[in-house]
Scaffold this active site. Structure first.
Site, PDB file in Angstrom:
ATOM      1  N   ASP A  38      -1.847  -5.274   3.576  1.00  0.00           N
ATOM      2  CA  ASP A  38      -1.913  -5.587   5.007  1.00  0.00           C
ATOM      3  C   ASP A  38      -2.719  -6.852   5.303  1.00  0.00           C
ATOM      4  O   ASP A  38      -3.674  -7.175   4.586  1.00  0.00           O
ATOM      5  CB  ASP A  38      -2.525  -4.408   5.777  1.00  0.00           C
ATOM      6  CG  ASP A  38      -1.565  -3.227   5.879  1.00  0.00           C
ATOM      7  OD1 ASP A  38      -0.357  -3.421   5.661  1.00  0.00           O
ATOM      8  OD2 ASP A  38      -2.026  -2.106   6.170  1.00  0.00           O
ATOM      9  N   TYR A  82       2.364  -6.000  13.150  1.00  0.00           N
ATOM     10  CA  TYR A  82       1.191  -5.313  12.584  1.00  0.00           C
ATOM     11  C   TYR A  82       0.301  -4.770  13.688  1.00  0.00           C
ATOM     12  O   TYR A  82      -0.004  -5.461  14.657  1.00  0.00           O
ATOM     13  CB  TYR A  82       0.410  -6.270  11.683  1.00  0.00           C
ATOM     14  CG  TYR A  82      -0.651  -5.581  10.865  1.00  0.00           C
ATOM     15  CD1 TYR A  82      -0.332  -4.482  10.079  1.00  0.00           C
ATOM     16  CD2 TYR A  82      -1.968  -6.017  10.878  1.00  0.00           C
ATOM     17  CE1 TYR A  82      -1.303  -3.832   9.322  1.00  0.00           C
ATOM     18  CE2 TYR A  82      -2.942  -5.386  10.117  1.00  0.00           C
ATOM     19  CZ  TYR A  82      -2.602  -4.291   9.345  1.00  0.00           C
ATOM     20  OH  TYR A  82      -3.565  -3.652   8.603  1.00  0.00           O
ATOM     21  N   ARG A 142      -2.857  -3.619  13.691  1.00  0.00           N
ATOM     22  CA  ARG A 142      -4.320  -3.803  13.726  1.00  0.00           C
ATOM     23  C   ARG A 142      -4.605  -5.256  14.096  1.00  0.00           C
ATOM     24  O   ARG A 142      -4.574  -6.140  13.244  1.00  0.00           O
ATOM     25  CB  ARG A 142      -4.948  -3.430  12.385  1.00  0.00           C
ATOM     26  CG  ARG A 142      -4.835  -1.940  12.074  1.00  0.00           C
ATOM     27  CD  ARG A 142      -5.607  -1.544  10.830  1.00  0.00           C
ATOM     28  NE  ARG A 142      -5.497  -0.103  10.603  1.00  0.00           N
ATOM     29  CZ  ARG A 142      -4.566   0.463   9.847  1.00  0.00           C
ATOM     30  NH1 ARG A 142      -3.655  -0.283   9.245  1.00  0.00           N
ATOM     31  NH2 ARG A 142      -4.536   1.779   9.685  1.00  0.00           N
ATOM     32  N   ASP A 168      -5.314  -8.032   6.863  1.00  0.00           N
ATOM     33  CA  ASP A 168      -6.627  -7.906   7.486  1.00  0.00           C
ATOM     34  C   ASP A 168      -7.672  -7.759   6.381  1.00  0.00           C
ATOM     35  O   ASP A 168      -7.353  -7.852   5.199  1.00  0.00           O
ATOM     36  CB  ASP A 168      -6.673  -6.716   8.454  1.00  0.00           C
ATOM     37  CG  ASP A 168      -6.238  -5.398   7.816  1.00  0.00           C
ATOM     38  OD1 ASP A 168      -6.209  -5.321   6.567  1.00  0.00           O
ATOM     39  OD2 ASP A 168      -5.936  -4.442   8.552  1.00  0.00           O
ATOM     40  N   GLU A 201      -9.328  -5.200   5.221  1.00  0.00           N
ATOM     41  CA  GLU A 201      -9.103  -4.077   4.311  1.00  0.00           C
ATOM     42  C   GLU A 201      -7.970  -4.398   3.348  1.00  0.00           C
ATOM     43  O   GLU A 201      -8.053  -4.122   2.141  1.00  0.00           O
ATOM     44  CB  GLU A 201      -8.791  -2.817   5.111  1.00  0.00           C
ATOM     45  CG  GLU A 201      -9.158  -1.518   4.428  1.00  0.00           C
ATOM     46  CD  GLU A 201     -10.659  -1.328   4.275  1.00  0.00           C
ATOM     47  OE1 GLU A 201     -11.054  -0.709   3.277  1.00  0.00           O
ATOM     48  OE2 GLU A 201     -11.422  -1.795   5.134  1.00  0.00           O
ATOM     49  N   GLU A 236       0.801  -1.225   0.000  1.00  0.00           N
ATOM     50  CA  GLU A 236       0.000   0.000   0.000  1.00  0.00           C
ATOM     51  C   GLU A 236       0.834   1.274   0.000  1.00  0.00           C
ATOM     52  O   GLU A 236       0.510   2.238  -0.686  1.00  0.00           O
ATOM     53  CB  GLU A 236      -0.924   0.066   1.240  1.00  0.00           C
ATOM     54  CG  GLU A 236      -1.990  -0.991   1.275  1.00  0.00           C
ATOM     55  CD  GLU A 236      -1.614  -2.100   2.225  1.00  0.00           C
ATOM     56  OE1 GLU A 236      -2.508  -2.619   2.883  1.00  0.00           O
ATOM     57  OE2 GLU A 236      -0.418  -2.451   2.304  1.00  0.00           O
ATOM     58  N   HIS A 275      -3.538 -13.955  14.266  1.00  0.00           N
ATOM     59  CA  HIS A 275      -2.740 -12.737  14.384  1.00  0.00           C
ATOM     60  C   HIS A 275      -1.939 -12.776  15.678  1.00  0.00           C
ATOM     61  O   HIS A 275      -2.207 -13.561  16.574  1.00  0.00           O
ATOM     62  CB  HIS A 275      -3.647 -11.501  14.396  1.00  0.00           C
ATOM     63  CG  HIS A 275      -4.380 -11.292  13.106  1.00  0.00           C
ATOM     64  ND1 HIS A 275      -5.115 -10.155  12.847  1.00  0.00           N
ATOM     65  CD2 HIS A 275      -4.490 -12.065  12.001  1.00  0.00           C
ATOM     66  CE1 HIS A 275      -5.651 -10.251  11.639  1.00  0.00           C
ATOM     67  NE2 HIS A 275      -5.290 -11.393  11.112  1.00  0.00           N
TER      68      HIS A 275
END
Length: 695
Positions: free
Chosen positions: A81, A297, A299, A83, A85, A8, A343
């Site tokens: 990433d 990470y 999140r 997740d 999103e 990203e 995670h």
């Protein structure tokens, strides 16, 4: 073979590129490349809620660059990433670039050389359930935002907007304010005895019961009755309990607990915490070590930690603090129900990389956040703190007073970290004192008796940490959404900060009441939490996303139609300020515009005078001071494009401006305020005409 890796952000791309050889080309998509159109609804509710995606305005050149790079590559890997999103961004990229390989997706939860090299060896297919969960959230939020906002324009005033989760967050703040307004203060009294042993060792004991029952003391008369009743009576130790008490360390951070603790200890807004954490995750230049990701990470809702990281930190603790600071077995911290256990918690990529080792390479606030994450993680695998605790019950007639005390015996994890709290009442246990060595049947002497008047307190307004904690506990939104939720409800003028706590504006109250009346499910905490659980069910592959949206949309559409038909228009009064209009003399009112609050004359359209609200930074303008003008204060302003800059409150008489934050220190050459480019940076002169400028 040439491999194109797409991530990203440019920072992430730069870090990853440093770990891979010449056969790897790493490019950044700069976030999403496709989304629903901004200018229209973009969802076909008649065709099973089919979303209409378009290339985001301004992303054409980015996509062209990525397509050109893709043509030259033998293999394309999407490393967005790990997740929902990130999965959706990868899916949109695969669609836009026509990526045909089934196994084109790689993910990693730390940006280190080993993690990246392992990840590129094990590509997987795009996880459609994660993509569907993100699509479901995007579609339901678009339905609420684009169909509810016009209702607010029609019934309240133009320019308002509503959001599915944000509206519930505002309701929490409104409900709390109403609890405060409805609160009735009640008086109560306490009785505290200062006693001492025959050896003159003093200690305090508080009244607990009379005749074995709790004794209410509603007023001074009741407290004085106790004082008279026990005057001149013997005080005897009735019971003594001694025990060793252990306090265990908190788990390593999740997204939510990081936001809470950074707010309590560092004063960071959730948005700032996430921005800094993103920088630490994506990688920063660390001198000879090169560019490296410092944390995993950011999140996540899991507290799990990899076996390798646990082994490393346990060895670090043993070497640094000694074997007594390492528990016999690695600690296993329980995650909340529904947490993604695949995670990891937020932790340093290496416990051996101590904060003081990297401090010289980090900006001040980057360092402070890294230090917090590092200390919390290391403490989470340390031995428990041990306290000697003692409770003594003292009898006088049929009254029972209780004395408590504790003393830190072994610091354990408290040697490096103590968790913050929102409660001013929580005492620092390590500073408590032990009671004297009391024995049952021992007589003690009364030194003095204090009668204290108190009043019950209303519930406190939410701090940012308290609001984040409540959102998580109630299952409203997800940790990655807390920062944008708070940012949005503040920017829209529905809540405002007062002494670092949130209070609703009149607009926030009006909109909340309107929505609660017409859309009770939408503002119901349990309904919102239930919808979040259904989104989780989509991610797990157990639910079909269109069916979830369908169950939501049908009653929502009915409520929307009824609201248009039955709701009366509501007039919101502008808040009046004490600033007088310098053109017509009326008291100006607060308005909410595209760039935040401003002052406007209520005489519009006859008087069109407006003024910015001056955001003073507490520094006097050196230009005004040198030129003999009074009242010149440096303030933060915003351009029409939303960029902040600094200027003088005496504008237009004083035309001082700076893009960088001024400080009190003056330039020895030109006498103007020095400025800093970022927190922790060295002040310098930004005056281009100064002979010492930029030095």
């Amino acid at each position: 073979m040439t491999t194109l890796i797409i991530v990203e952000s440019p920072a992430k791309a730069k870090t990853i590129k440093g770990f891979l050889g010449r056969n790897y080309n790493v490019k950044a998509s700069l976030g999403h490349v496709r989304d629903l159109p901004r200018s229209k609804f973009g969802i076909d509710v008649e065709d099973n809620f089919e979303p209409h995606y378009i290339t985001i305005r301004g992303k054409g050149p980015v996509l062209k660059e990525l397509r050109d790079a893709a043509k030259k590559a033998d293999r394309i890997l999407l490393a967005t990433d790990p997740d929902r999103e990130g999965e959706a961004i990868a899916w949109h990229l695969a669609t836009a670039l026509k990526v045909e390989e089934e196994k084109c997706r790689v993910d990693f939860r730390e940006i280190t050389k080993d993690a990246i090299k392992q990840a590129v060896k094990k590509p997987r297919s795009i996880g459609q359930p994660l993509v569907d969960a993100q699509q479901a959230r995007r579609v339901v939020d678009r339905i609420v935002g684009y169909q509810l906002s016009p209702l607010l324009w029609a019934k309240v005033k133009p320019g308002l907007s509503a959001g599915r989760v944000q509206s519930v967050a505002v309701k929490l703040v409104v409900d709390r304010e109403r609890e405060i307004e409805a609160f009735v203060e009640e008086e109560y009294w306490s009785v505290t005895a200062t006693l001492h042993t025959e050896d003159k060792e003093a200690f305090e004991a508080k009244l607990q019961t009379k005749g074995g029952k709790k004794l209410p003391l509603p007023n001074e008369q009741a407290a004085k009755a106790v004082e008279e009743d026990i005057a001149g009576q013997d005080w005897t130790v009735d019971d003594v309990k001694k025990r060793e008490r252990r306090r265990h360390p908190a788990p390593p951070f999740t997204t939510s607990t990081l936001q809470q603790e950074a707010a309590r200890k560092l004063g960071f807004a959730a948005k700032k915490t996430m921005r800094l954490a993103q920088q630490l995750y994506e990688g920063l230049p660390l001198g000879k070590e090169g560019t490296l990701g410092l944390i995993t990470y950011m999140r996540t809702d899991a507290t799990r930690v990899s076996n390798e990281a646990v082994a490393e930190v346990r060895e670090f603790i043993k070497t640094t603090h000694g074997p007594t600071y390492v528990p016999p077995k690695p600690r296993q911290h329980a995650s909340k129900k529904g947490a993604q256990e695949a995670h990891e918690a937020i932790r340093p990529t290496s416990a051996l990389r101590r904060p003081e080792d990297v401090k010289q390479y980090l900006a001040r606030d980057q360092f402070r956040l890294y230090n917090l994450i590092w200390e919390r993680f290391v403490a989470s695998q340390m031995s428990s703190a041990v306290f000697d605790a003692m409770t003594a019950d003292i009898k006088v007639r049929d009254y029972l007073f209780r004395a408590t005390g504790s003393q830190l015996k072994f610091p354990g994890f408290l040697k490096i970290y103590q968790e913050g709290t929102d409660s001013a009442k929580q005492a620092n246990e390590s500073n408590d004192r032990l009671l004297p060595d009391l024995h049952v049947g021992e007589h003690v002497l009364l030194q003095k008796l204090d009668l204290g008047q108190h009043f019950t307190q209303p519930p406190a307004r939410y701090t940012e940490a308290m609001l984040v904690k409540t959102l998580e506990e109630e299952g409203i939104g997800r940790p990655s959404t807390y920062a944008p939720i708070i940012d949005t409800i503040t920017a829209r003028g529905y809540v405002e900060r007062e002494d670092k706590r949130f209070r609703p504006t009149e607009l926030g109250i009006v909109v909340t009441d309107l929505l609660a009346e017409s859309f009770p499910r939408l503002l119901d905490v349990k309904f919102t939490a239930g919808l979040e659980e259904e989104l989780d069910g989509i991610e797990e592959g157990n639910l079909v996303w269109q069916e979830v949206i369908g169950r939501f949309y049908e009653p929502f559409a009915e409520e929307l139609k009824t609201a248009y038909d039955e709701l009366e228009r509501i007039q919101v009064q502008d808040e009046v300020s004490d600033v007088l209009c310098d053109k017509c003399g009326r008291n100006m009112v607060y308005k909410l515009g595209r760039y935040g609050k401003f002052l406007a004359c209520p005489g519009y359209p006859e008087c069109k005078n407006t003024k910015p609200i001056l955001d003073e930074i507490g520094i006097e303008c050196s230009v005004c001071k040198n030129e003999g003008r009074e009242g010149g204060q440096l303030v933060r302003r915003r351009t029409r494009r939303g960029r902040f800059f600094y200027g003088c409150s005496n504008y237009p008489d004083c035309d001082y401006t700076s893009w960088q934050r001024p400080v009190e220190e003056l330039c020895p050459h030109c006498g103007k305020n020095l400025t800093i480019a970022k927190e922790g940076a060295e002040p310098r002169c930004s005056n281009k005409e100064c002979p010492g400028g930029d030095k």
